[in-house]
Design an enzyme around this catalytic site. Structure first.
Site: not given
Length: 146
Positions: A66, A99
């Site tokens: 977006c 992570h």
């Protein structure tokens, strides 16, 4: 062939279209849920389609775009099991995979050039999840926040 789902609102349409050939070259079967032009639309409609599909296990990974990337991030992360990460550079893309085991990459259509997006996507696709202590943290997210 690997599967990936992609969606964008009007502000992300051009970047989505620029990225699809790169994803195909990386060996992906790309499912495009829209939008299909630059007419104004509501980003939640497309973010929800991708978030729902990832949550249901229909696709292992997805890409949302977006204008700022913030709206799509908020929408996608409402779905169980979705870990959508807004990445503005290759380093955040790498860390989102290593992570956080991000399964949805969110891009900012108004802030990211097609060339930069190509590098971000490539790093995000190629970077594996480290596991270990990070797996424990992901499990906490799933049990305590889901």
């Amino acid at each position: 062939m690997k599967k990936i789902i992609i969606g964008a609102d009007h502000a992300g349409y051009a970047l989505k279209e620029a990225l699809k050939p790169s994803l195909v070259r990386m060996g992906f079967d790309v499912t495009d849920v829209g939008t299909h032009d630059e007419k104004s639309v509501d980003y939640p409609d497309f973010g929800a389609q991708v978030g729902r599909a990832i949550s249901a296990g229909e696709f292992p990974r997805g890409v949302l775009i977006c204008g700022s990337g913030i709206g799509m991030s908020i929408v996608a992360n409402r779905f169980p099991g979705v870990r959508a990460a807004l990445c503005l550079d290759e380093e955040t893309a790498r860390l989102s995979r290593m992570h956080n085991n991000a399964n949805v990459l969110v891009l900012a259509g108004r802030k990211t050039s097609p060339e930069a997006a190509d590098g971000i996507v490539r790093v995000w696709i190629e970077t594996p999840f480290e596991g270990g202590r990070h797996r424990n943290r992901i499990e906490k997210i799933e049990t305590e926040c889901g």
